[in-house]
Design a protein around this motif. Sequence first.
Motif, PDB file in Angstrom:
ATOM      1  N   ASP A 555       0.993  -1.349   0.063  1.00  0.00           N
ATOM      2  CA  ASP A 555      -0.030   0.073  -0.089  1.00  0.00           C
ATOM      3  C   ASP A 555       0.761   1.238   0.231  1.00  0.00           C
ATOM      4  O   ASP A 555       2.326   1.519   0.952  1.00  0.00           O
ATOM      5  N   LEU A 556       0.591   2.519  -0.740  1.00  0.00           N
ATOM      6  CA  LEU A 556       1.004   3.805  -0.391  1.00  0.00           C
ATOM      7  C   LEU A 556       1.044   4.179   0.804  1.00  0.00           C
ATOM      8  O   LEU A 556       2.585   4.830   0.921  1.00  0.00           O
ATOM      9  N   GLY A 557       0.063   4.317   2.389  1.00  0.00           N
ATOM     10  CA  GLY A 557       0.010   4.396   2.750  1.00  0.00           C
ATOM     11  C   GLY A 557       0.822   4.067   4.041  1.00  0.00           C
ATOM     12  O   GLY A 557       2.513   4.216   4.039  1.00  0.00           O
ATOM     13  N   TYR A 558       0.083   3.505   4.353  1.00  0.00           N
ATOM     14  CA  TYR A 558       0.910   2.738   5.962  1.00  0.00           C
ATOM     15  C   TYR A 558       1.844   1.415   5.333  1.00  0.00           C
ATOM     16  O   TYR A 558       2.855   0.862   6.094  1.00  0.00           O
ATOM     17  N   GLY A 559       1.623   0.934   3.476  1.00  0.00           N
ATOM     18  CA  GLY A 559       2.464   0.296   3.169  1.00  0.00           C
ATOM     19  C   GLY A 559       4.209   0.214   3.407  1.00  0.00           C
ATOM     20  O   GLY A 559       5.046  -0.210   4.397  1.00  0.00           O
ATOM     21  N   GLN A 560       4.160   1.569   3.466  1.00  0.00           N
ATOM     22  CA  GLN A 560       5.953   2.443   3.614  1.00  0.00           C
ATOM     23  C   GLN A 560       6.059   1.914   5.123  1.00  0.00           C
ATOM     24  O   GLN A 560       7.373   1.473   5.365  1.00  0.00           O
ATOM     25  N   GLN A 561       5.348   2.415   5.887  1.00  0.00           N
ATOM     26  CA  GLN A 561       6.093   1.970   7.912  1.00  0.00           C
ATOM     27  C   GLN A 561       6.631   0.980   8.030  1.00  0.00           C
ATOM     28  O   GLN A 561       7.276   0.390   8.451  1.00  0.00           O
ATOM     29  N   LEU A 562       4.690  -0.454   7.482  1.00  0.00           N
ATOM     30  CA  LEU A 562       5.419  -2.043   8.046  1.00  0.00           C
ATOM     31  C   LEU A 562       6.004  -2.513   6.619  1.00  0.00           C
ATOM     32  O   LEU A 562       6.691  -3.379   7.877  1.00  0.00           O
ATOM     33  N   ARG A 563       6.965  -1.547   5.870  1.00  0.00           N
ATOM     34  CA  ARG A 563       7.784  -2.729   5.375  1.00  0.00           C
ATOM     35  C   ARG A 563       8.897  -2.117   5.419  1.00  0.00           C
ATOM     36  O   ARG A 563      10.157  -3.098   5.812  1.00  0.00           O
ATOM     37  N   GLU A 564       9.296  -0.819   6.747  1.00  0.00           N
ATOM     38  CA  GLU A 564      10.207  -0.546   7.019  1.00  0.00           C
ATOM     39  C   GLU A 564      10.164  -0.970   8.656  1.00  0.00           C
ATOM     40  O   GLU A 564      11.583  -1.565   8.689  1.00  0.00           O
ATOM     41  N   LEU A 565       9.624  -1.837   9.010  1.00  0.00           N
ATOM     42  CA  LEU A 565       9.517  -2.380  10.295  1.00  0.00           C
ATOM     43  C   LEU A 565       9.661  -3.411  10.515  1.00  0.00           C
ATOM     44  O   LEU A 565      10.805  -4.354  11.417  1.00  0.00           O
ATOM     45  N   LEU A 566       9.657  -4.058   9.561  1.00  0.00           N
ATOM     46  CA  LEU A 566       9.201  -5.422   8.537  1.00  0.00           C
ATOM     47  C   LEU A 566      10.674  -6.145   8.626  1.00  0.00           C
ATOM     48  O   LEU A 566      11.164  -7.322   7.530  1.00  0.00           O
ATOM     49  N   ARG A 567      11.484  -5.070   7.998  1.00  0.00           N
ATOM     50  CA  ARG A 567      12.513  -5.740   7.238  1.00  0.00           C
ATOM     51  C   ARG A 567      13.664  -6.829   8.192  1.00  0.00           C
ATOM     52  O   ARG A 567      13.482  -6.620   9.413  1.00  0.00           O
TER      53      ARG A 567
END
Length: 706
Positions: A555-567
């Motif tokens: 997703d364009l919104g929270y997707g970016q925050q979640l991708r960073e968190l779950l790296r």
Amino acid sequence: MTSPAAATADRTAARESAERHLRALVGRDDAVLREDQWSAIEALAVDRRRALVVQRTGWGKSAVYFVATLLLREAGAGPTVIVSPLLALMRNQIAAAERAGIRAVTINSTNNDQWEPIHAAINNGEVDVLLVSPERLNNPGFRDEVLPRLAATCGLLVVDEAHCISDWGHDFRPDYRRIRTLLDELPTGIPVLATTATANARVTGDVAEQLSGSRSLDEVLVLRGTLDRESLRLGVLRLKTPEQRLAWLADHLASQPGSGIVYCLTVAATSEVATYLRQRGLDVAAYSGQTEAEERHRLEADLVAGRVKALIATSALGMGFDASLGFVVNLGAPSSPVAYYQQVGRAGRNTDEATVVLLPQIEDRDIWAYFASLAFPREELVRQTIEVLAERGTMSTAGLETYVDLSRNRLETMLKVLDVDGAVRRVRGGWEATGQPWTYDAERYARVTEAREREQAAMLAYLDADMCRMRYLRAQLDNPDASDCGRCDNCGGLDLSAEVSQAAVEAAQEQLSRPGVPVEPRKMWPTALANMGIDLKGKITGQASEGRAVARLTDLGYGQQLRELLRDDVPDGPVPVPLVKAVVQVLNDWRPSVDAIVVVESTRRGALTQDLADGLSRYLRVPVIGSFALVDVDVPPGAGATNSAQRVSAVRRRSRLLLDDDSVRGRRVLLVDDQVNTGWTLTLAAQQLHEAGAEAVLPLVLAVQA
């Protein structure tokens, strides 16, 4: 022996006839063939040669093979067979053919109820052109019963989008490799035409070599023209946030000429962007490979006719030669300049001017990496597949999944490659091993991977290039004599405004900041689990209810925050405050009725999931009563993650429901995890909770994979 004068007269008469057919095809009395078009037609219809035509979109490749078809049919040749991967292109080609009096039909995945009548019409000589999708070439019935007859009787074979033949091409498709076998089976004197608008020198050479078959490469006529598109005005616009990029679309799309396409890299993005733009008053629709066939047909017709401003689409959208689009915008960069050139080529046909804008995103490289992960499997997995088939006989793809840890798509792709290589064969009921020796070409696969990496680097360089955009793209395609276009943003011919209205930004922020996407429960067990000693089949009993996630990782919104968190390289820890607020908003919108919490234990994100469960317990004022606990740490966290049958087996070995007491009976349980990848962990946990007496199980997770 024909005299030179007579031969010249014959060619002159053939050209006159060809131009008569061209005028009927395009509906214009003043239409004439260009010299390069006639060269291709002459090679096919007069000299009966094989030809590769690499020409820009809109050059008139379709006219070449339709006119050649008419000339060949007049001379008594059999029907033309066109292999084309694009259903939309097929429909447009059939409509164009009918205008010129050509009887054209198609065999593809959407019209199987018409196959038998079509076969009968072909046998009765009532068909001039047959269009087939590449997948048909290896359908057992078509391959064994229809294809040999077509190969023996066809008058011309056309391979459209021929770059798909080459694994060096940006859009390699294993089904296209079957064409090499078809070429070898053609009788002497049957002309062959391969066409593409996107092939660099390496791909051109590879396709020409495959086209030659057992013949000399010199016997293949290669016509490679300029790939400049005089109508296109190329530009790149860097905007920092997803909100700004969406706002730019909302503010500037209406002012673009005519109708066009907004390309996105993921299916989820097409829906998200289309929803936002409709809310901002724009007439747009989402389009992807998941769109129903009938709906796709309607949307394509609406776009061509200008009844919508834009389709918000993945690369699944491919238009035929009747389309005349005023703009293409890419929300996110494709992984290679060649793929990008093909997409922007949808615009500017039959128009003097078309705008092409690329809006790069931070997450582009993550998406490229995901698709790169779907490359040809490791040798041990390939050989394991061949050995299973050799030992067990004919098996379906679903049955093979219980023995080979590959996803359905990767397994199918690999089997298609092995089929062409002769190691396996598609038969009714699945696949079988042939017993033929097979060599894993690791060196070639490595070179292809390196080529993909170079293409990605070239795409990144395009974003920052200060040279002419069109010249850069043409250079990537090894197009000779490329010069500055004078039309792009770097040449000064396109002035892109980066301004966006505050209202559009705020509306985008509101949409992107609203978390919450459904988590759909699994409904059916994977096929053939009995092969793994697991007594589960058919419909799942004890299903989870529909759950919620904060967002998709794409997703364009929270997707970016979640991708960073779950790296993988991010340390485990508590849920960040912004995501805590998002979880609360999801709960407030969802309002699940629960009275207990069970947490899914994690080796990678144990602190994260426990913190999430404890926080939910405090907020909802319900207890954490147990866990779907890790009982076999020797099973890796991601075991079987690409394959449903393998994943079910791995999760059953790895985890088990552990409760503090029997207090779950009659309760509605909130099942908490960090993310959903395949959905099987939540499915098995829900099943065990229902067996323990839970009234309902409602999953809540931070992220879903797609």
